[in-house]
Design an enzyme around this catalytic site. Structure first.
Site, PDB file in Angstrom:
ATOM      1  N   LYS A  95       0.843  -1.204   0.000  1.00  0.00           N
ATOM      2  CA  LYS A  95       0.000   0.000   0.000  1.00  0.00           C
ATOM      3  C   LYS A  95       0.872   1.246   0.000  1.00  0.00           C
ATOM      4  O   LYS A  95       1.893   1.322   0.698  1.00  0.00           O
ATOM      5  CB  LYS A  95      -0.914  -0.029   1.224  1.00  0.00           C
ATOM      6  CG  LYS A  95      -1.957   1.096   1.267  1.00  0.00           C
ATOM      7  CD  LYS A  95      -2.868   0.933   2.468  1.00  0.00           C
ATOM      8  CE  LYS A  95      -3.903   2.040   2.577  1.00  0.00           C
ATOM      9  NZ  LYS A  95      -4.794   1.875   3.745  1.00  0.00           N
ATOM     10  N   SER A 103      -9.962  -0.542   7.281  1.00  0.00           N
ATOM     11  CA  SER A 103      -9.461  -0.332   5.919  1.00  0.00           C
ATOM     12  C   SER A 103      -8.748  -1.525   5.299  1.00  0.00           C
ATOM     13  O   SER A 103      -8.353  -1.459   4.135  1.00  0.00           O
ATOM     14  CB  SER A 103      -8.535   0.886   5.881  1.00  0.00           C
ATOM     15  OG  SER A 103      -9.279   2.066   6.022  1.00  0.00           O
ATOM     16  N   SER A 126      -9.720   2.061   3.025  1.00  0.00           N
ATOM     17  CA  SER A 126      -8.844   2.807   2.135  1.00  0.00           C
ATOM     18  C   SER A 126      -7.868   1.927   1.353  1.00  0.00           C
ATOM     19  O   SER A 126      -7.239   2.372   0.391  1.00  0.00           O
ATOM     20  CB  SER A 126      -8.029   3.826   2.954  1.00  0.00           C
ATOM     21  OG  SER A 126      -7.196   3.170   3.904  1.00  0.00           O
TER      22      SER A 126
END
Length: 491
Positions: A76, A175, A151
């Site tokens: 990420k 998330s 997210s």
């Protein structure tokens, strides 16, 4: 599809595939899906092939190899990497290249993983749909008109699209678990402090946690084994022994295990009945494996979301105050030399106005207000007190049961654009996940079924602090008895 890290390790050990061949397959898949899914903000093709060559050379020389040798992993874009950009999907950091690796990235390299690139996300991890990214939205591989969640939407989508078998996400209020549920994969938030936050660009420091995402529990266990452990440079890191998580998956006999089901969940307003059907079916599966199902109550669960949305913006306001265009980050080209506040304040204001998106600005303003003079006791300190009560609820529940079972999300993946202009509806996506973050507990999202449209539905298991082994054991038993995690998108 590149859908099993353990199988890729085995194929290399047997001489059926090389690390370079696997990396090339992963990069080809990324190229094939990037235009339609947009899961990556940066693809590190040259570095990936070079890392794979090193793995093959070590294998040929008979040198010891790490547990992720030759396995493609996506990271990420909120985790620092010294050989590629770290942007947090924000204009504010679009040119930022860190001088160091996050601890989890260093651990991936030590485990001989092949890092394919950085994944798209909601800006600064603030969002539940990966629609707030400065690099454009990410699409769900099951239905490209729908969100992959957020997210960590890119981290989930690249696994669901078959590009990589493993990815790292971060979970501040759900998330990892929410996008895992929306994309039909397995995602885990470890105990707060079990995985180091060193090198993680902070959103809300007391809530953020790095965790693994994959199709199956054994792969999640393998990745967690690689990244967990104490980091002396991280004051929130726990100096606790890290078990070999893959060793706890040998049995699916759950006799003696007590699993709690939250009594108030079924009455939650707005929850899709298909979600509760899947949770109830999951309870029957656990029961058939010998587990005892017990109804429990978390009295303060109705305060999870409001408590979270006071604490998280307050911490975000503090953490993001460093981005002023002077120290680092985006700097405006337009400074008002005649501003009544002076050119320096003008530069700060314009840099932040240009660099941050609307959701980040919203949370900074909410947090700054709640921390302002006269309001700290009214909002922030009150939220901290409620957080303590929430933690007490979990402690009381875990004196009666070993695990908690419930939904991950109130609905399946919603259409892109459906909630982006309604922040309150977007925040309610975290209804069932923020509790684990507020209490610092481990939790896992598992594919549990699908709705009438064929969209994945996740179930959630939560455990006491540092009981990742228990969580993985029960989760693997569930996947041994079901095939939901074996289903793949048709796109």
């Amino acid at each position: 599809m590149l859908d099993s890290a353990l199988e890729l390790v085995r194929l290399q050990e047997n001489g059926d595939l090389t690390a370079v061949e696997i990396a090339e397959k992963a990069l080809a898949s990324v190229r094939d899906t990037q235009d339609s899914i947009n899961a990556f903000t940066h693809v590190a093709a040259e570095q990936a092939i070079e890392a794979a060559r090193r793995v093959d050379a070590k294998r040929a020389a008979g040198e010891p190899l790490g547990i992720l040798a030759g396995v493609p992993v996506a990271v990420k874009d909120v985790l620092c990497t010294n050989d590629m950009p770290t942007t947090c999907s924000s204009r504010m950091l679009k040119d930022f290249r860190p001088p160091y690796d996050a601890t989890v990235v260093s651990k991936l390299r030590e485990a001989d993983a092949v890092i394919i690139g950085k994944t798209n996300m909601d800006e600064f991890a603030m969002g539940a749909s990966t629609e707030t990214s400065a690099f454009g939205l990410t699409r769900n591989p099951w239905d490209t008109n729908r969100t992959p969640g957020g997210s960590s939407g890119g981290a989930a989508a690249c696994v669901a699209a078959g590009s990589v078998p493993l990815s790292l996400g971060t979970d501040t209020g759900g998330s990892i678990r929410q996008p895992a549920a929306f994309c039909g994969i397995t995602g885990m938030k470890p105990t707060y402090g079990r995985v180091s936050r060193y090198g993680l660009v902070a959103f809300a420091s007391s809530l953020d946690q790095v965790g693994p995402m994959a199709w199956s529990v054994p792969d999640v266990a393998l990745l967690l084994e690689a990244i967990a452990g104490f980091e002396p440079r991280d004051s929130t890191s726990l100096n606790q022994f890290v078990p070999k998580y893959t060793d706890v998956l040998q049995s699916s006999d759950l006799r003696g295990l007590r699993i709690g089901v939250l009594s108030e969940t079924a009455e939650t307003a707005g929850i899709d009945p298909a979600i509760m059907d899947v949770v109830n079916e999951a309870a029957k599966v656990f029961q058939s494996q010998g587990a005892e199902i017990i109804e429990v109550n978390l009295p303060h669960s109705k305060y999870w979301v409001p408590t979270y949305y006071v604490i998280a913006p307050c911490e975000a306001s503090s953490n993001l105050s460093r981005y002023d265009g002077a120290h680092y980050g985006h700097r405006t080209d337009s400074i008002d030399m005649h501003s009544p506040d002076g050119p320096l304040v003008s530069a700060y204001c314009r840099s932040r106005e240009e660099g941050f998106g609307s959701e980040v600005k919203r949370r900074i303003m909410v947090g700054t207000y709640a921390l302002s003079e006269g309001y700290t006791d009214k909002y922030y300190n009150q939220a901290l007190k409620v957080r303590r009560l929430i933690k007490g609820d979990f402690d009381a529940a875990f004196s009666q049961v070993d695990l908690l079972l419930g939904p991950v999300t109130p609905s399946t993946a919603f259409p892109l654009g459906d909630k982006i202009d309604d922040p309150l509806q977007m925040y309610l996506c975290d209804l069932f996940t923020v509790g684990a973050n507020l209490a610092g507990l481990p939790a896992i999202s598992l594919p549990g079924g699908s709705d009438s449209a064929g969209l994945p539905i996740g179930i959630q298991l939560q455990a006491p602090a540092l009981e990742e082994s228990r969580l993985l054991f029960a989760a693997n038993a569930f996947q041994t008895a079901t095939d939901h995690h074996q289903k793949r998108p048709s796109h």
